[in-house]
Structures are given as C-alpha cells and as structure tokens.
Design an enzyme around this catalytic site. Structure first.
Site, short mmCIF file in Angstrom:
data_model
loop_
_atom_site.label_atom_id
_atom_site.label_comp_id
_atom_site.label_asym_id
_atom_site.label_seq_id
_atom_site.Cartn_x
_atom_site.Cartn_y
_atom_site.Cartn_z
N CYS A 135 -15.28 105.37 71.41
CA CYS A 135 -15.64 104.65 70.18
C CYS A 135 -16.86 103.77 70.42
O CYS A 135 -17.83 103.79 69.65
CB CYS A 135 -14.44 103.83 69.71
SG CYS A 135 -14.65 103.09 68.09
N CYS A 136 -16.83 103.01 71.51
CA CYS A 136 -17.98 102.15 71.85
C CYS A 136 -19.22 102.98 72.15
O CYS A 136 -20.34 102.59 71.81
CB CYS A 136 -17.66 101.26 73.04
SG CYS A 136 -16.65 99.83 72.67
N CYS A 176 -15.94 93.71 67.74
CA CYS A 176 -15.42 94.32 66.51
C CYS A 176 -14.04 93.74 66.20
O CYS A 176 -13.28 93.40 67.10
CB CYS A 176 -15.31 95.83 66.68
SG CYS A 176 -16.90 96.66 66.88
N CYS A 207 -10.71 95.02 67.89
CA CYS A 207 -10.69 94.94 69.36
C CYS A 207 -10.90 93.52 69.88
O CYS A 207 -11.17 93.33 71.07
CB CYS A 207 -11.76 95.85 69.94
SG CYS A 207 -11.61 97.56 69.40
N CYS A 213 -18.25 97.07 76.53
CA CYS A 213 -18.46 98.12 75.53
C CYS A 213 -19.25 99.28 76.11
O CYS A 213 -19.17 100.39 75.62
CB CYS A 213 -19.16 97.56 74.30
SG CYS A 213 -20.87 97.10 74.59
S1 SF4 Z 1 -15.34 97.33 70.02
FE1 SF4 Z 1 -13.63 98.58 69.27
S2 SF4 Z 1 -14.13 99.19 67.16
FE2 SF4 Z 1 -16.00 98.39 68.14
S3 SF4 Z 1 -17.06 100.18 68.87
FE3 SF4 Z 1 -15.82 99.44 70.59
S4 SF4 Z 1 -13.80 100.44 70.46
FE4 SF4 Z 1 -14.91 100.80 68.52
#
Ligand code: SF4
Length: 238
Positions: A114-115, A198, A201, A225
């Site tokens: 995701c990151c 985010c 998280c 991240c």
């Molecule tokens: S902090 Fe969480 S929601 Fe944001 S990009 Fe990374 S995994 Fe995804």
C-alpha cells in the site's frame, strides 16, 4: 558537498550540541547544499512536525527553495486542511499523489504494498519531474529503531543526494523550535499524536517510542513507509 567527507559520529552530535548549535548546523547544511545544487535542492515536506522545522529552516536560507508533498486518499481531514493552508501560503510546494487502484483493505493485509503504491511511487515521480539533485528530509535518528542508521548527507541512490539536516535533533528540540519561531503545525498534535501518517495506520499511544502509533497491529508497526528505505530512481530515470 562530498558525502564521504561529512560522515560524523552522529550519536556524539545528538548529545554534544545544544539547541542553538543544532539550529546553526542545520542552517549551514541547507545553505551549503543550496549553494551546490541550486534549484535542484528540494524539500520533501511530509507536513509532520519535523518537516515543518526543515521547511522553515529552508525558507530562512532562501525563499525560493521548492518542496513537494506526498498525499494519499487516506490522509486525515485535518492533514488535508493543513496541506491546503501550506500550499496556499507556499505555492512552490508541489503536491503529488497516486490514483492507483489497490485492493480494499490493502493497508491491513499488505501495508508495504500500500505504501509502495501510494507513497513511494509518487515520491519517485516528484524527484524525477522536479529535477531533484538533492532532496531534503525531516528524518531524525532519535525518532525510533528504524532511524538510527542514517547520516546527515547520504547518497543511497546513485546521483541523488539526500540531506537530513535535523538528523541529530531530539523530539524536544523540534517542539522548542516550533514554539520559539512560531511555526504552525498540524492540529492533530493537540489530540496526542506524536507521529502523523495516513488515518487508518496512525494511532495515539502512550508508548515511549515516538513512532509506536504507526501501523499498529501489522508487521510494519513503528516502521517506515518506504521512501527512506526503497530505491527512488528505479522507474523514472530521465
Ligand atoms: S500509511 Fe497506511 S494507508 Fe497510507 S499508504 Fe501506507 S499502508 Fe497505505
């Protein structure tokens, strides 16, 4: 700005310099890098407290220094509002994000992926599109277990210098600077957050570790991240 010439004992600097000396050191590091890289020196502004200090220091060096912000669809409302205020005040801050389609709940099932999609890829794009030769970050070696192995000036990606001008600052000194120089910060800090990211998280904790509230319940807890640990010039070499 020779990378090899400035490797110093970071721990000694953390505890050996007082607040005003650290401010002077950070200003000097930014000024030297700006002399060398000119417009190719760009601040990666995460909008967190450390970035707010670095951005303010950079503006003291030269009002023309540019920056970029990486935002995601998951940033809290307060952060989005704070970002709008910052961009309105500093139009030289470019905003990057990703519209990539990702599986529902990816931040829980695979936060690294995701990151990578929502943060690391736009960072690579910003660095390529803005012609960055030296990017400036708010990394601090006292912030957590994942941040102890950095230097103030690095070249982890060949041809891309990374400057960490507040690397040796304590968290207390960051707040000291923000208070003394009246630098605005994200209002979420008033609620008890110590490290912002985010929404899904990022949590408030009473843990001694400053980054303990990041990615709680995942293998990435208290981690990164990826923009400081992943190659940044892999896909957009121009
Ligand atoms: S902090 Fe969480 S929601 Fe944001 S990009 Fe990374 S995994 Fe995804």
């Amino acid at each position: 700005m020779a990378v090899a010439a400035v490797q110093e004992d970071i721990k000694a600097l953390v505890d050996g310099l007082h607040f005003a000396e650290k401010v002077e050191r950070s200003l000097r590091l930014i000024a030297e890098a700006h002399n060398e890289f000119g417009d190719g020196l760009v601040v990666a502004n995460s909008l967190g407290k450390d970035s707010c200090v670095v951005w303010d220091l950079a503006k003291r060096v030269s009002a023309s220094i540019r920056g970029f912000i990486i935002t995601t669809r998951f940033k809290p409302r307060e952060t989005k509002r704070f970002m709008s205020d910052m961009v309105e005040r500093y139009p030289e801050l470019a905003v990057y994000s990703s519209d990539a389609e990702i599986p529902e709940g990816l931040h829980e099932t695979d936060p690294d992926a995701c990151c990578e999609a929502l943060k690391v890829e736009p960072t690579r794009r910003a660095i390529a599109e803005m012609g960055v030769g030296c990017w400036v970050t708010g990394l601090r070696c006292t912030e957590g277990r994942t941040r102890t192995d950095f230097q103030e000036i690095e070249e982890r990606d060949v041809g891309l210098v990374k400057l960490n001008p507040v690397l040796v600052w304590h968290e207390r000194e960051i707040w000291q600077y923000l208070a003394l120089y009246e630098v605005p910060v994200n209002p979420l800090y008033k609620q008890g957050y110590r490290s912002l990211g985010c929404g899904p998280c990022t949590h408030i904790t009473a843990d001694a570790n400053e980054r303990a509230g990041r990615w709680i319940g995942t293998s990435k807890c208290g981690g990164e991240c990826g923009i400081h640990t992943r190659p940044l010039q892999a896909e957009y070499v121009i």
